[in-house]
Design a protein around this motif. Sequence first.
Motif, mmCIF file in Angstrom:
data_model
loop_
_atom_site.group_PDB
_atom_site.id
_atom_site.type_symbol
_atom_site.label_atom_id
_atom_site.label_comp_id
_atom_site.label_asym_id
_atom_site.label_seq_id
_atom_site.Cartn_x
_atom_site.Cartn_y
_atom_site.Cartn_z
ATOM 1 N N VAL A 40 0.795 -1.063 0.039
ATOM 2 C CA VAL A 40 -0.116 0.190 -0.105
ATOM 3 C C VAL A 40 0.669 1.043 0.032
ATOM 4 O O VAL A 40 0.438 2.305 -0.368
ATOM 5 N N ASP A 41 2.079 1.123 0.412
ATOM 6 C CA ASP A 41 2.990 2.185 0.527
ATOM 7 C C ASP A 41 4.514 2.114 0.370
ATOM 8 O O ASP A 41 4.846 0.885 0.850
ATOM 9 N N ALA A 42 5.200 2.807 -0.159
ATOM 10 C CA ALA A 42 6.670 2.703 -0.277
ATOM 11 C C ALA A 42 7.110 3.788 -0.263
ATOM 12 O O ALA A 42 6.936 4.921 -0.981
ATOM 13 N N GLN A 43 8.355 4.209 0.560
ATOM 14 C CA GLN A 43 8.721 5.430 0.943
ATOM 15 C C GLN A 43 10.321 5.264 0.892
ATOM 16 O O GLN A 43 10.815 4.421 1.493
ATOM 17 N N PRO A 62 20.993 4.344 2.123
ATOM 18 C CA PRO A 62 19.421 4.290 1.395
ATOM 19 C C PRO A 62 18.882 3.133 1.319
ATOM 20 O O PRO A 62 19.468 2.210 1.184
ATOM 21 N N ALA A 63 17.430 3.256 1.618
ATOM 22 C CA ALA A 63 16.772 2.036 1.560
ATOM 23 C C ALA A 63 15.389 2.541 1.434
ATOM 24 O O ALA A 63 14.984 3.515 1.058
ATOM 25 N N VAL A 64 14.283 1.464 1.128
ATOM 26 C CA VAL A 64 13.024 1.673 0.936
ATOM 27 C C VAL A 64 12.187 1.166 2.139
ATOM 28 O O VAL A 64 12.316 -0.093 2.282
ATOM 29 N N ASN A 65 11.269 1.903 2.641
ATOM 30 C CA ASN A 65 10.482 1.499 3.555
ATOM 31 C C ASN A 65 9.115 1.072 2.730
ATOM 32 O O ASN A 65 8.627 1.608 1.870
ATOM 33 N N GLY A 102 3.132 -5.901 8.847
ATOM 34 C CA GLY A 102 3.130 -5.871 7.311
ATOM 35 C C GLY A 102 4.110 -4.654 7.064
ATOM 36 O O GLY A 102 3.761 -4.258 5.734
ATOM 37 N N SER A 103 4.936 -4.223 7.600
ATOM 38 C CA SER A 103 5.856 -3.251 6.983
ATOM 39 C C SER A 103 7.215 -3.790 7.251
ATOM 40 O O SER A 103 7.777 -4.619 8.092
ATOM 41 N N GLU A 159 18.237 6.089 -6.602
ATOM 42 C CA GLU A 159 17.937 4.649 -6.968
ATOM 43 C C GLU A 159 16.719 4.374 -5.954
ATOM 44 O O GLU A 159 15.664 3.734 -6.221
ATOM 45 N N SER A 160 16.915 4.637 -4.699
ATOM 46 C CA SER A 160 15.916 4.305 -3.444
ATOM 47 C C SER A 160 14.655 4.925 -3.861
ATOM 48 O O SER A 160 13.461 4.505 -3.432
ATOM 49 N N THR A 161 14.843 6.564 -4.253
ATOM 50 C CA THR A 161 13.832 7.133 -4.407
ATOM 51 C C THR A 161 12.972 6.609 -5.530
ATOM 52 O O THR A 161 11.615 6.548 -5.540
ATOM 53 N N ASN A 162 13.593 6.202 -6.787
ATOM 54 C CA ASN A 162 12.963 5.778 -7.823
ATOM 55 C C ASN A 162 12.171 4.376 -7.793
ATOM 56 O O ASN A 162 11.141 4.331 -8.283
ATOM 57 N N LEU A 163 12.860 3.754 -6.832
ATOM 58 C CA LEU A 163 12.124 2.408 -6.420
ATOM 59 C C LEU A 163 11.008 2.411 -5.607
ATOM 60 O O LEU A 163 10.041 1.859 -6.022
ATOM 61 N N ALA A 164 11.113 3.448 -4.850
ATOM 62 C CA ALA A 164 9.940 3.724 -4.022
ATOM 63 C C ALA A 164 8.840 4.247 -4.895
ATOM 64 O O ALA A 164 7.478 3.603 -5.004
ATOM 65 N N VAL A 165 9.120 4.993 -5.990
ATOM 66 C CA VAL A 165 8.064 5.460 -6.764
ATOM 67 C C VAL A 165 7.493 4.460 -7.614
ATOM 68 O O VAL A 165 6.192 4.345 -7.712
#
Lengths: 322, 553
Positions: free
Chosen positions: B284-287, B296-299, B343-344, B355-361
């Motif tokens: 439902v969400d990725a940031q 850098p990572a993606v939540n 679930g997170s 890259e982490s920003t793009n992946l989140a998008v």
Amino acid sequence: MRLRLVPKDTKWDFFSRSKVWLGISAFLMVAAFASFLIQGLNYGIDFRGGTTIRTESAQPVDVGAYRDALTALELGDMTISEVFDPTFGPEQNVAMVRIGAQDGQESVTSEVIEAARGALQGVAPDIKFVSVESVGPKVSGELIQTAAIAVALAIGAVLIYIWLRFEWQFALGAVLALVHDVILTIGIFSELGIKFDLAIIAALLTIVGYSLNDTVVVFDRVRENLIKFKSKDLKEVLNLSINETLSRTFMTSFTTLLALIALFVLGGDVIRGFVFAMIWGVIVGTYSSIFVASAMLLRTGVKRDWSKPVDGAGTQFGNIDA
Amino acid sequence: MLQIETWKRVLIWATLALGIVLALPNGFYTRVEQRNDAVAAIDLGADTQENQSLAAQWPGFLPSGLVNLGLDLRGGAHLLAEVQVEDVYAARMEALWPDVRDVLRPERATVGTIRLIPSEPGELRVRISEADGMSRALELVRGLAQPVVSLTGAGATDLDVSSDGDQIVVTLSEAEQQATDERTIQQSLEIIRRRIDEVGTREPTIQRQGADRILIQVPGIGSAQELKEIIGTTAQLTFQPVVSRTDDPEAAPGVGNEVLPYLDREGAYAILEAAPVVTGEELVDAQPAFDQNGRPAVNFRFNPSGARKFGDYTAENIGSPFAIVLDDEVISDPVIQSHIAGGSGIITGNFTVEESTNLAVLLRAGALPAGMDFLEERTIGPELGQDSIDAGKIATIVAFAAVLVFMVLSYGLFGIFANIALIMNIALIFGMLSLIGATLTLPGIAGIVLTVGMAVDANVLVFERIREELKTAKGPARAIELGYEKALSAIIDANITTFITAVILYVMGSGPVRGFAITLGLGILTSVFTAIFVTRLLIVMWFERRRPKTIEV
């Protein structure tokens, strides 16, 4: 003093040689159809799949060199042509490259485009691809089907409309004139080898609309005169109606042509084929509304006894102006 | 006699005024366009000085709707994609295997050993060693079927289960296939729309065509290739259990498993179970974020059903690795440290911030549920579009001027009336095009030029009729009146027939052809209006002032 395209009161007899005209029309239709069968249409990629690339460079186009450069890529069936247009600047040399559909692929891959770009840059270093269009064989097959259905639908819809507003004899004449126009247009496209794509279908449908416009105006007057001059011979009524509307027919055709010719000369090469079809259609459509539609009406005859309308006879909607 | 009621006059003038006001922004195209972009930017929060001054370029009380320029005029890219709906069937069947296994395992006494057999995509084949247990096995597998959630498929279940010798064959039922197709297309449309919106281009067209096709048109984009990259073709995120690691890409993975490469480790491969634990569809969400080491990572966060599956799996498999897979590449394969409830989670890898920003998008936008074939691709360069606009402009002006001159030469004063109506006509066409947000294409310009030619037709019909009536009629007023009256049926018939063809063109056509149909159709409406009402009003007004004893048409 007014400019007049047609003398004030004409009393020309349009049917004295109607057989000759019908004969000529029939002959032209057969010739056009034969040309369509033998020569075939020069289908654009919309209808047969493949890719067209429009290139532009400051150097003059050398079709042979382009061909040599691209042949090395083994892309199969390919045509290259230079495009001329008065609206181009001196540094604007344009060519169209058409590559046939590649085996087993729907649309062209970017590798092919890049390879072609690389190869052509060897010939003209500053070459630009101003447009690249690619249509897969799956879609092109459907497009041609849809186009045929569209033309058939348009003619059918018109047949029904005229039948409701007039009588079946009128509808028959009008539709014959339409078929005549459409076949002659397809014929000229196959004979001159002009690219036949989706836009030409739009032009064909417009011709259908335009030709009909003309025919309907003449028929409208015929209907009026048939009521006015009950005892007059059908041939005389038709002649009278055509003569009465002749000035309008010429005025409208002339203004439309004027506008279209401006577009043909100045509108650029991208839509020239489209505009050519319309110009041809206006000329043929004007001719056919008199020499095909009305001549057919003379052959089939019409119901003259308007005093007692039998079960509506399809004229029940014909009275909106009363 | 020659009279038009006041309310009609007011209505006619009001319509014309409205048309002109609506058409007005097109006269200042660049300025209004910049202003509209600036206003949109300010709405999104980019409230800069520059945007403010651009927004003030056009007064807010005036309409700011513009005629959209089609791809052939503005340049841009056009794609027609066919969604491979069968991909989803295959993914569903792959995901079904663990369930089938779990339901048959407790019944081993009756069905014997169970084994997954390689099969066509979209089909699940399971062999059981005890043929006598087949009916029991079928019954159990059928128990997994769910009712189909759709209007047409009511009452049906989603699985077709049959036997083929000692094999159980499971496929999606027809009703479920239809329901799935529908969902797949809707989802694809939504995802494509979101991705293109993230890039922020102007006026994209994203439309469904037919059963399984999507038409995408984005003006101003460099090439169809670029557009394809934005849309991405698969971009599938999955969480899969890791079986083992290897450096041999040809390693035999075993049935139900697959070998995938690592994203950032050359020559390293992981053997994974093909059936994912959870997929990106349940995110439902990725940031973008940073892990505890500041890298850098993606939540991300799952929806409730994804969270439950993920929680259950992590609880049962503490100590074993699982892989985070994006587009068939393993991003990372952390070892499960503890039961992850709620679930997170966080994806770490050797990402840069970008890259982490793009992946989140990418994760937020969601993965396309199925692959796409591109059936049609068109790229039109902006130069060609500009050339076409310029040529079209000149041609229209020349065509217009020629017709205006010709009308005056032919009909004198009445020709001038017709010309005023003709100019109004063009304004009305542009006004209506702006109002409905229609797209102007190159054939559309041809449609306008054709309208210019044909718009005079209605006037010509009337004027010619007035000429005729003048020969017999009783005075000019009566002749004018009769002229309009008697020409009406011809005008209506002639225009309705052309309108029919315009409608057919609109329905059957696509892209530029449709643009032509719109201008032609609108042109017919406006030219009938201007010929019947506007010229007539002008003539009546002139007649009332002058009261001429004779007129010349």
